[in-house]
Design a protein around this motif. Sequence first.
Motif, PDB file in Angstrom:
ATOM      1  N   LYS A   1     -10.289 -17.502 -62.919  1.00  0.00           N
ATOM      2  CA  LYS A   1      -9.347 -17.934 -63.945  1.00  0.00           C
ATOM      3  C   LYS A   1      -9.317 -16.954 -65.105  1.00  0.00           C
ATOM      4  O   LYS A   1      -8.258 -16.683 -65.684  1.00  0.00           O
ATOM      5  N   ALA A   2     -10.472 -16.397 -65.462  1.00  0.00           N
ATOM      6  CA  ALA A   2     -10.517 -15.403 -66.531  1.00  0.00           C
ATOM      7  C   ALA A   2      -9.730 -14.152 -66.137  1.00  0.00           C
ATOM      8  O   ALA A   2      -9.019 -13.562 -66.963  1.00  0.00           O
TER       9      ALA A   2
ATOM     10  N   PHE B   1     -14.066 -17.136 -73.202  1.00  0.00           N
ATOM     11  CA  PHE B   1     -15.431 -17.597 -72.962  1.00  0.00           C
ATOM     12  C   PHE B   1     -16.305 -16.458 -72.436  1.00  0.00           C
ATOM     13  O   PHE B   1     -17.451 -16.288 -72.890  1.00  0.00           O
TER      14      PHE B   1
ATOM     15  N   ALA C   1     -13.882 -23.912 -65.915  1.00  0.00           N
ATOM     16  CA  ALA C   1     -13.494 -22.506 -66.002  1.00  0.00           C
ATOM     17  C   ALA C   1     -14.237 -21.699 -64.941  1.00  0.00           C
ATOM     18  O   ALA C   1     -15.279 -22.096 -64.419  1.00  0.00           O
ATOM     19  N   SER C   2     -13.685 -20.527 -64.629  1.00  0.00           N
ATOM     20  CA  SER C   2     -14.279 -19.676 -63.607  1.00  0.00           C
ATOM     21  C   SER C   2     -13.901 -18.225 -63.891  1.00  0.00           C
ATOM     22  O   SER C   2     -13.042 -17.932 -64.729  1.00  0.00           O
TER      23      SER C   2
ATOM     24  N   ASP D   1      -8.798 -23.400 -74.318  1.00  0.00           N
ATOM     25  CA  ASP D   1      -9.516 -23.500 -73.042  1.00  0.00           C
ATOM     26  C   ASP D   1      -9.331 -22.220 -72.228  1.00  0.00           C
ATOM     27  O   ASP D   1      -8.903 -22.240 -71.069  1.00  0.00           O
ATOM     28  N   SER D   2      -9.686 -21.112 -72.857  1.00  0.00           N
ATOM     29  CA  SER D   2      -9.479 -19.801 -72.267  1.00  0.00           C
ATOM     30  C   SER D   2     -10.771 -19.310 -71.617  1.00  0.00           C
ATOM     31  O   SER D   2     -11.793 -19.119 -72.301  1.00  0.00           O
ATOM     32  N   SER D   3     -10.736 -19.107 -70.318  1.00  0.00           N
ATOM     33  CA  SER D   3     -11.911 -18.577 -69.617  1.00  0.00           C
ATOM     34  C   SER D   3     -12.198 -17.137 -70.014  1.00  0.00           C
ATOM     35  O   SER D   3     -13.372 -16.729 -70.099  1.00  0.00           O
TER      36      SER D   3
ATOM     37  N   TYR E   1     -18.900 -24.957 -71.130  1.00  0.00           N
ATOM     38  CA  TYR E   1     -18.004 -24.099 -70.344  1.00  0.00           C
ATOM     39  C   TYR E   1     -18.016 -24.487 -68.874  1.00  0.00           C
ATOM     40  O   TYR E   1     -16.974 -24.504 -68.206  1.00  0.00           O
ATOM     41  N   ARG E   2     -19.182 -24.846 -68.337  1.00  0.00           N
ATOM     42  CA  ARG E   2     -19.269 -25.239 -66.933  1.00  0.00           C
ATOM     43  C   ARG E   2     -18.543 -26.556 -66.694  1.00  0.00           C
ATOM     44  O   ARG E   2     -17.994 -26.778 -65.616  1.00  0.00           O
TER      45      ARG E   2
ATOM     46  N   ALA F   1     -11.469 -19.726 -77.439  1.00  0.00           N
ATOM     47  CA  ALA F   1     -11.805 -20.306 -76.134  1.00  0.00           C
ATOM     48  C   ALA F   1     -11.744 -21.825 -76.186  1.00  0.00           C
ATOM     49  O   ALA F   1     -11.194 -22.468 -75.274  1.00  0.00           O
TER      50      ALA F   1
END
Length: 346
Positions: free
Chosen positions: A312-313, A232, A308-309, A227-229, A303-304, A223
Amino acid sequence: MAQNTDGGNPFAEPGELDNPFQDPAVIQHRPSPQYATLDVYNPFETREPPSAYEPPAPAPLPPPSAPSQSSRKLSPTEPKNYGSYSSQASAAAATAELLKKQEELNRKAEELDRRERELQHAALGGKATRQNNWPPLPSFCPVQPCFFQDISMEIPQEFQKTVSTMYYLWMCSTLALLLNFLACLASFCVETNNGTGFGLSILWIILFTPCSFVCWYRPMYKAFRSDSSFNFFVFFFIFFAQDVLFVLQAIGIPGWGFSGWISALVVLRTNTAVAVIMLLVALLFTGIAVLGIVMLKRIHSLYRRTGASFQKAQQEFAAGVFSNPAVRTAAANAATGAAENAFRAP
């Protein structure tokens, strides 16, 4: 005009001296012992040496004034005054701003260097050139490393400390499970009724050590790396359950295979030495549980801030599923079979 019969100066005005050589200014400069000339000098006459020349009294010096600030020399330890307070404050603010920009440039340079190394590795042959280096096993071992891990190269600099802390947390949890196994073994030696707890301690160390690394540490690592939602979300879901397990380990319910506080107090009635060992393990479990909760909160705040959201995940999950060759092959086969059945239908 009356003529002067006394041999005086015929051009003299009334009231002036008839003889100009009688002028006091001329008389005072006539040859005298004080003003020796060649006419009165006699080399055969012995005279007393003339008095030393007395220079005129020097004029009184002006009273010393206070030295100005610009001409006064400062001592090595005295601070220099380069201007007013406002100019010094502005200069200090400008210096701080320059230092901040320099740190930001250094951080960007390190990030570019890391990405350049990644591109060089990819140019040499893609992922095949990255030899797996974790777990670090000797070359003669039949089992080879399964993962590639390099925090300094793959993780951005601002997240390296967090990822390293999580790695140390995983190592501490593994060490705690090993000590828990030894404490349960000691408890089983002094009290044979604790055989169930001893057996479960073996199961926990075999099960939780690899599963915790694969299920919550690797998703967290990936993650921050990409930068992988989606990773996360996987990490938050599994690590929350891991924190609950850390709390249960610290509590130490008898018969569950955990040397927590309750199990240590129960064994204290029969054997003090074993109880002390179990109390140390319980203290270690407690520290790990507290650190796990703190790190979960910290990673959630990071993460916030990354933007990310959940949407997006979902997009990442869908893209990952459809980019999988096996999934695409299965989907193509299913579509082909459905089309054939549609054409065969009467």
